[in-house]
Design a protein around this motif. Structure first.
Motif, PDB file in Angstrom:
ATOM      1  N   VAL A   1       2.237   9.393  -8.183  1.00  0.00           N
ATOM      2  CA  VAL A   1       1.822   9.730  -6.811  1.00  0.00           C
ATOM      3  C   VAL A   1       2.502  11.023  -6.377  1.00  0.00           C
ATOM      4  O   VAL A   1       1.857  11.942  -5.855  1.00  0.00           O
ATOM      5  N   MET A   2       3.804  11.130  -6.627  1.00  0.00           N
ATOM      6  CA  MET A   2       4.518  12.356  -6.262  1.00  0.00           C
ATOM      7  C   MET A   2       3.999  13.539  -7.072  1.00  0.00           C
ATOM      8  O   MET A   2       3.844  14.639  -6.544  1.00  0.00           O
TER       9      MET A   2
ATOM     10  N   LEU B   1       7.167  12.174   1.569  1.00  0.00           N
ATOM     11  CA  LEU B   1       5.739  12.091   1.266  1.00  0.00           C
ATOM     12  C   LEU B   1       4.921  12.118   2.555  1.00  0.00           C
ATOM     13  O   LEU B   1       3.950  12.866   2.678  1.00  0.00           O
ATOM     14  N   LYS B   2       5.329  11.327   3.533  1.00  0.00           N
ATOM     15  CA  LYS B   2       4.635  11.300   4.827  1.00  0.00           C
ATOM     16  C   LYS B   2       4.787  12.638   5.544  1.00  0.00           C
ATOM     17  O   LYS B   2       3.829  13.148   6.131  1.00  0.00           O
ATOM     18  N   GLY B   3       5.967  13.224   5.457  1.00  0.00           N
ATOM     19  CA  GLY B   3       6.204  14.526   6.095  1.00  0.00           C
ATOM     20  C   GLY B   3       5.286  15.598   5.531  1.00  0.00           C
ATOM     21  O   GLY B   3       4.773  16.433   6.282  1.00  0.00           O
TER      22      GLY B   3
ATOM     23  N   GLU C   1      -3.113   1.228  -0.489  1.00  0.00           N
ATOM     24  CA  GLU C   1      -2.002   1.384  -1.426  1.00  0.00           C
ATOM     25  C   GLU C   1      -1.154   2.597  -1.046  1.00  0.00           C
ATOM     26  O   GLU C   1       0.077   2.537  -1.042  1.00  0.00           O
ATOM     27  N   TYR C   2      -1.815   3.714  -0.689  1.00  0.00           N
ATOM     28  CA  TYR C   2      -1.079   4.915  -0.308  1.00  0.00           C
ATOM     29  C   TYR C   2      -0.199   4.639   0.919  1.00  0.00           C
ATOM     30  O   TYR C   2       0.954   5.061   0.970  1.00  0.00           O
TER      31      TYR C   2
ATOM     32  N   ALA D   1      -5.139  11.961   1.129  1.00  0.00           N
ATOM     33  CA  ALA D   1      -3.971  11.851   0.248  1.00  0.00           C
ATOM     34  C   ALA D   1      -4.209  10.785  -0.820  1.00  0.00           C
ATOM     35  O   ALA D   1      -3.903  10.995  -1.997  1.00  0.00           O
ATOM     36  N   ALA D   2      -4.773   9.656  -0.420  1.00  0.00           N
ATOM     37  CA  ALA D   2      -5.062   8.585  -1.377  1.00  0.00           C
ATOM     38  C   ALA D   2      -6.051   9.064  -2.433  1.00  0.00           C
ATOM     39  O   ALA D   2      -5.891   8.771  -3.625  1.00  0.00           O
TER      40      ALA D   2
END
Length: 183
Positions: free
Chosen positions: A51-52, A12-14, A36-37, A26-27
């Motif tokens: 989220v995904m 997710l971070k990548g 939260e994100y 992104a949030a």
């Protein structure tokens, strides 16, 4: 926290780093707070499927890529043998099994969901873009969509707008299983 959650968090971070988007952006895509994100990217807490799904939908990344780290390759057809789907235990009390993880460019994401009796004392609400279809194959499930509550028994189906807050729980003293298709 387990290695699977840390691996999904790293993917997710990548994605966010590769796209050069801020945590705030992104949030916003996911409809959650930046704080939260950041918790989800840390790998210290479980990452909701929603989220995904939101990030994947917005940035054209297959859900399978987040879950398994691999890209689906099949474009003609894909068979998932009984009990061989990829487990997506995004919440400790739900068991999701991806049924089409190997098919590239899917228009929908089908899952087999299993909830044991008493596993969900309180419904966890989620939202994600699109629509959702549920078909009960065993037991009884309680589904709440916004202010509406529906009880589905074996053979019953429900189609709804998944941008509305919704959640499920077992409504019986036996295991419930249903097919969920996220569109």
């Amino acid at each position: 926290m387990n290695a699977e959650i840390k691996a999904v968090a790293a993917r997710l971070k990548g994605l966010r780093d590769m796209l050069d988007i801020s945590i705030e952006t992104a949030a916003n895509v996911c409809g959650i707070s930046p704080k939260e994100y950041m918790r989800y990217e840390s790998g210290e807490v479980d990452i909701p499927l929603s989220v995904m799904f939101c990030m994947g939908k917005k940035y054209n990344v297959d859900l399978t890529s987040f879950i398994s780290g691999e890209e689906p390759h099949t474009v003609s057809y894909f068979v998932t043998e009984k009990d061989k789907g990829i487990a997506v235990d995004r919440l400790a009390d739900y068991h999701f099994e991806s049924l089409a993880y190997g098919f590239a460019n899917r228009k929908a994401d089908p899952f087999l969901v299993t909830i044991n009796p008493g596993d969900i004392p309180e419904i966890h609400y989620t939202t994600h873009p699109g629509q959702e279809f549920n078909y009960v194959i065993e037991g009884t499930v309680r589904i709440v969509i916004g202010d509406n509550e529906v009880i589905l028994k074996e053979g019953d189906a429900l189609y709804f707008d998944s941008s509305k807050p919704h959640g499920m729980q077992n409504a019986d003293d036996k295991r419930c299983r249903f097919i969920t298709i996220i569109l």
